[in-house]
Design a protein around this motif. Sequence first.
Motif, PDB file in Angstrom:
ATOM      1  N   MET A   1       0.845  -1.162   0.000  1.00 17.19           N
ATOM      2  CA  MET A   1       0.000   0.000   0.000  1.00 17.19           C
ATOM      3  C   MET A   1       0.896   1.233   0.000  1.00 17.19           C
ATOM      4  SD  MET A   1      -2.967   1.264   2.719  1.00 17.19           S
ATOM      5  CE  MET A   1      -3.314  -0.384   3.167  1.00 17.19           C
ATOM      6  N   LYS A   2       0.475   2.252  -0.703  1.00 14.86           N
ATOM      7  CA  LYS A   2       1.222   3.504  -0.731  1.00 14.86           C
ATOM      8  C   LYS A   2       0.506   4.508   0.169  1.00 14.86           C
ATOM      9  CE  LYS A   2       4.030   6.024  -3.902  1.00 14.86           C
ATOM     10  NZ  LYS A   2       4.330   6.225  -5.309  1.00 14.86           N
ATOM     11  N   VAL A   3       1.214   4.954   1.208  1.00 14.72           N
ATOM     12  CA  VAL A   3       0.625   5.788   2.246  1.00 14.72           C
ATOM     13  C   VAL A   3       1.268   7.174   2.221  1.00 14.72           C
ATOM     14  CG1 VAL A   3       0.222   6.006   4.720  1.00 14.72           C
ATOM     15  CG2 VAL A   3       0.227   3.745   3.664  1.00 14.72           C
ATOM     16  N   LEU A   4       0.424   8.182   2.313  1.00 11.29           N
ATOM     17  CA  LEU A   4       0.886   9.569   2.400  1.00 11.29           C
ATOM     18  C   LEU A   4       0.732  10.028   3.838  1.00 11.29           C
ATOM     19  CD1 LEU A   4       1.759  12.301   1.202  1.00 11.29           C
ATOM     20  CD2 LEU A   4      -0.662  12.713   0.654  1.00 11.29           C
ATOM     21  N   LEU A   5       1.838  10.402   4.454  1.00 11.86           N
ATOM     22  CA  LEU A   5       1.817  10.950   5.805  1.00 11.86           C
ATOM     23  C   LEU A   5       1.951  12.460   5.695  1.00 11.86           C
ATOM     24  CD1 LEU A   5       1.891  10.796   8.898  1.00 11.86           C
ATOM     25  CD2 LEU A   5       4.366  10.425   8.717  1.00 11.86           C
ATOM     26  N   LEU A   6       0.902  13.160   6.087  1.00 10.46           N
ATOM     27  CA  LEU A   6       0.905  14.616   6.090  1.00 10.46           C
ATOM     28  C   LEU A   6       1.175  15.053   7.525  1.00 10.46           C
ATOM     29  CD1 LEU A   6      -2.281  15.156   3.912  1.00 10.46           C
ATOM     30  CD2 LEU A   6       0.105  15.376   3.179  1.00 10.46           C
ATOM     31  N   SER A   7       2.423  15.452   7.795  1.00 11.49           N
ATOM     32  CA  SER A   7       2.766  15.766   9.180  1.00 11.49           C
ATOM     33  C   SER A   7       4.099  16.494   9.277  1.00 11.49           C
ATOM     34  CB  SER A   7       2.863  14.477   9.998  1.00 11.49           C
ATOM     35  OG  SER A   7       3.205  14.773  11.332  1.00 11.49           O
ATOM     36  N   PRO A   8       4.160  17.501  10.157  1.00 11.15           N
ATOM     37  CA  PRO A   8       5.456  18.102  10.461  1.00 11.15           C
ATOM     38  C   PRO A   8       6.184  17.321  11.560  1.00 11.15           C
ATOM     39  CG  PRO A   8       3.731  19.332  11.563  1.00 11.15           C
ATOM     40  CD  PRO A   8       3.050  18.248  10.743  1.00 11.15           C
ATOM     41  N   TYR A   9       5.531  16.282  12.080  1.00  9.22           N
ATOM     42  CA  TYR A   9       6.091  15.492  13.187  1.00  9.22           C
ATOM     43  C   TYR A   9       6.387  14.053  12.756  1.00  9.22           C
ATOM     44  CZ  TYR A   9       3.620  19.353  15.407  1.00  9.22           C
ATOM     45  OH  TYR A   9       3.134  20.583  15.722  1.00  9.22           O
ATOM     46  N   SER A  10       6.851  13.870  11.561  1.00  7.33           N
ATOM     47  CA  SER A  10       7.070  12.514  11.051  1.00  7.33           C
ATOM     48  C   SER A  10       8.070  11.730  11.895  1.00  7.33           C
ATOM     49  CB  SER A  10       7.519  12.555   9.596  1.00  7.33           C
ATOM     50  OG  SER A  10       8.732  13.281   9.477  1.00  7.33           O
ATOM     51  N   GLU A  11       9.001  12.420  12.551  1.00  7.15           N
ATOM     52  CA  GLU A  11       9.985  11.713  13.377  1.00  7.15           C
ATOM     53  C   GLU A  11       9.317  10.947  14.513  1.00  7.15           C
ATOM     54  OE1 GLU A  11       9.419  15.766  15.107  1.00  7.15           O
ATOM     55  OE2 GLU A  11       9.888  15.080  13.090  1.00  7.15           O
ATOM     56  N   ASN A  12       8.114  11.386  14.925  1.00  8.62           N
ATOM     57  CA  ASN A  12       7.384  10.671  15.979  1.00  8.62           C
ATOM     58  C   ASN A  12       6.832   9.334  15.493  1.00  8.62           C
ATOM     59  OD1 ASN A  12       7.837  12.921  17.556  1.00  8.62           O
ATOM     60  ND2 ASN A  12       5.772  13.716  17.370  1.00  8.62           N
ATOM     61  N   LEU A  13       6.725   9.180  14.188  1.00 10.39           N
ATOM     62  CA  LEU A  13       6.129   7.974  13.627  1.00 10.39           C
ATOM     63  C   LEU A  13       7.108   7.111  12.835  1.00 10.39           C
ATOM     64  CD1 LEU A  13       2.868   9.680  12.354  1.00 10.39           C
ATOM     65  CD2 LEU A  13       3.115   8.281  14.387  1.00 10.39           C
ATOM     66  N   ILE A  14       8.356   7.542  12.721  1.00 10.15           N
ATOM     67  CA  ILE A  14       9.332   6.853  11.868  1.00 10.15           C
ATOM     68  C   ILE A  14       9.482   5.378  12.210  1.00 10.15           C
ATOM     69  CG2 ILE A  14      11.826   6.697  11.431  1.00 10.15           C
ATOM     70  CD1 ILE A  14      10.418   8.733   9.657  1.00 10.15           C
ATOM     71  N   ASN A  15       9.592   5.014  13.473  1.00  9.35           N
ATOM     72  CA  ASN A  15       9.775   3.600  13.828  1.00  9.35           C
ATOM     73  C   ASN A  15       8.581   2.757  13.399  1.00  9.35           C
ATOM     74  OD1 ASN A  15      12.308   3.957  14.906  1.00  9.35           O
ATOM     75  ND2 ASN A  15      11.543   4.367  16.958  1.00  9.35           N
ATOM     76  N   THR A  16       7.397   3.270  13.588  1.00  8.43           N
ATOM     77  CA  THR A  16       6.202   2.550  13.152  1.00  8.43           C
ATOM     78  C   THR A  16       6.197   2.404  11.633  1.00  8.43           C
ATOM     79  OG1 THR A  16       4.965   3.397  15.037  1.00  8.43           O
ATOM     80  CG2 THR A  16       3.681   2.552  13.190  1.00  8.43           C
ATOM     81  N   LEU A  17       6.566   3.460  10.944  1.00  5.52           N
ATOM     82  CA  LEU A  17       6.598   3.415   9.478  1.00  5.52           C
ATOM     83  C   LEU A  17       7.594   2.378   8.978  1.00  5.52           C
ATOM     84  CD1 LEU A  17       6.605   7.231   8.604  1.00  5.52           C
ATOM     85  CD2 LEU A  17       4.642   5.717   8.832  1.00  5.52           C
ATOM     86  N   LYS A  18       8.747   2.328   9.616  1.00  3.62           N
ATOM     87  CA  LYS A  18       9.782   1.379   9.194  1.00  3.62           C
ATOM     88  C   LYS A  18       9.358  -0.067   9.411  1.00  3.62           C
ATOM     89  CE  LYS A  18      13.769   4.380   9.871  1.00  3.62           C
ATOM     90  NZ  LYS A  18      14.966   4.626  10.670  1.00  3.62           N
ATOM     91  N   ASN A  19       8.488  -0.324  10.379  1.00  2.00           N
ATOM     92  CA  ASN A  19       8.052  -1.683  10.678  1.00  2.00           C
ATOM     93  C   ASN A  19       6.947  -2.187   9.755  1.00  2.00           C
ATOM     94  OD1 ASN A  19       9.851  -2.011  12.803  1.00  2.00           O
ATOM     95  ND2 ASN A  19       8.442  -1.112  14.279  1.00  2.00           N
ATOM     96  N   SER A  20       6.422  -1.336   8.927  1.00  2.65           N
ATOM     97  CA  SER A  20       5.358  -1.764   8.012  1.00  2.65           C
ATOM     98  C   SER A  20       5.967  -2.136   6.659  1.00  2.65           C
ATOM     99  CB  SER A  20       4.331  -0.655   7.822  1.00  2.65           C
ATOM    100  OG  SER A  20       4.860   0.353   6.980  1.00  2.65           O
ATOM    101  N   ASN A  21       5.218  -2.855   5.885  1.00  5.25           N
ATOM    102  CA  ASN A  21       5.658  -3.217   4.532  1.00  5.25           C
ATOM    103  C   ASN A  21       5.123  -2.247   3.494  1.00  5.25           C
ATOM    104  OD1 ASN A  21       7.096  -5.505   5.340  1.00  5.25           O
ATOM    105  ND2 ASN A  21       5.234  -6.735   5.387  1.00  5.25           N
ATOM    106  N   ASP A  22       4.625  -1.112   3.945  1.00  5.18           N
ATOM    107  CA  ASP A  22       4.041  -0.128   3.047  1.00  5.18           C
ATOM    108  C   ASP A  22       5.107   0.805   2.484  1.00  5.18           C
ATOM    109  OD1 ASP A  22       1.383  -1.033   3.530  1.00  5.18           O
ATOM    110  OD2 ASP A  22       1.402   0.046   5.432  1.00  5.18           O
ATOM    111  N   THR A  23       4.761   1.473   1.408  1.00  4.96           N
ATOM    112  CA  THR A  23       5.586   2.529   0.840  1.00  4.96           C
ATOM    113  C   THR A  23       5.044   3.839   1.368  1.00  4.96           C
ATOM    114  OG1 THR A  23       5.911   1.225  -1.174  1.00  4.96           O
ATOM    115  CG2 THR A  23       6.372   3.581  -1.305  1.00  4.96           C
ATOM    116  N   TRP A  24       5.939   4.728   1.816  1.00  3.58           N
ATOM    117  CA  TRP A  24       5.523   5.960   2.460  1.00  3.58           C
ATOM    118  C   TRP A  24       6.029   7.176   1.723  1.00  3.58           C
ATOM    119  CZ3 TRP A  24       2.421   5.920   6.731  1.00  3.58           C
ATOM    120  CH2 TRP A  24       2.244   4.685   7.344  1.00  3.58           C
ATOM    121  N   ILE A  25       5.185   8.202   1.675  1.00  5.11           N
ATOM    122  CA  ILE A  25       5.592   9.539   1.251  1.00  5.11           C
ATOM    123  C   ILE A  25       5.260  10.441   2.427  1.00  5.11           C
ATOM    124  CG2 ILE A  25       5.147  11.470  -0.302  1.00  5.11           C
ATOM    125  CD1 ILE A  25       4.374   9.466  -2.447  1.00  5.11           C
ATOM    126  N   ILE A  26       6.212  11.252   2.840  1.00  2.27           N
ATOM    127  CA  ILE A  26       6.005  12.178   3.946  1.00  2.27           C
ATOM    128  C   ILE A  26       6.042  13.594   3.395  1.00  2.27           C
ATOM    129  CG2 ILE A  26       6.901  13.012   6.149  1.00  2.27           C
ATOM    130  CD1 ILE A  26       8.199  10.205   6.477  1.00  2.27           C
TER     131      ILE A  26
END
Length: 66
Positions: free
Chosen positions: A1-26
């Motif tokens: 799944m391709k997920v768009l994270l709209l956030s100025p606080y992406s560093e708060n979610l980086i570990n969770t993002l890395k643990n998923s098999n999704d593709t991310w755009i921040i």
Amino acid sequence: MKVLLLSPYSENLINTLKNSNDTWIISTDSIDVDFLKLNRIDFIISYGYRNILKPDIISFMGESII
């Protein structure tokens, strides 16, 4: 799944993002439906995003926004 994270606080979610098999755009930039189509976004996460998502974006994404 391709997920768009709209956030100025992406560093708060980086570990969770890395643990998923999704593709991310921040991003913190404004987006439109053309951006979503061009990047083939399947899901949007808005976390502290400074802009209000426009009705056409919400309509296009349906229930694929949190």
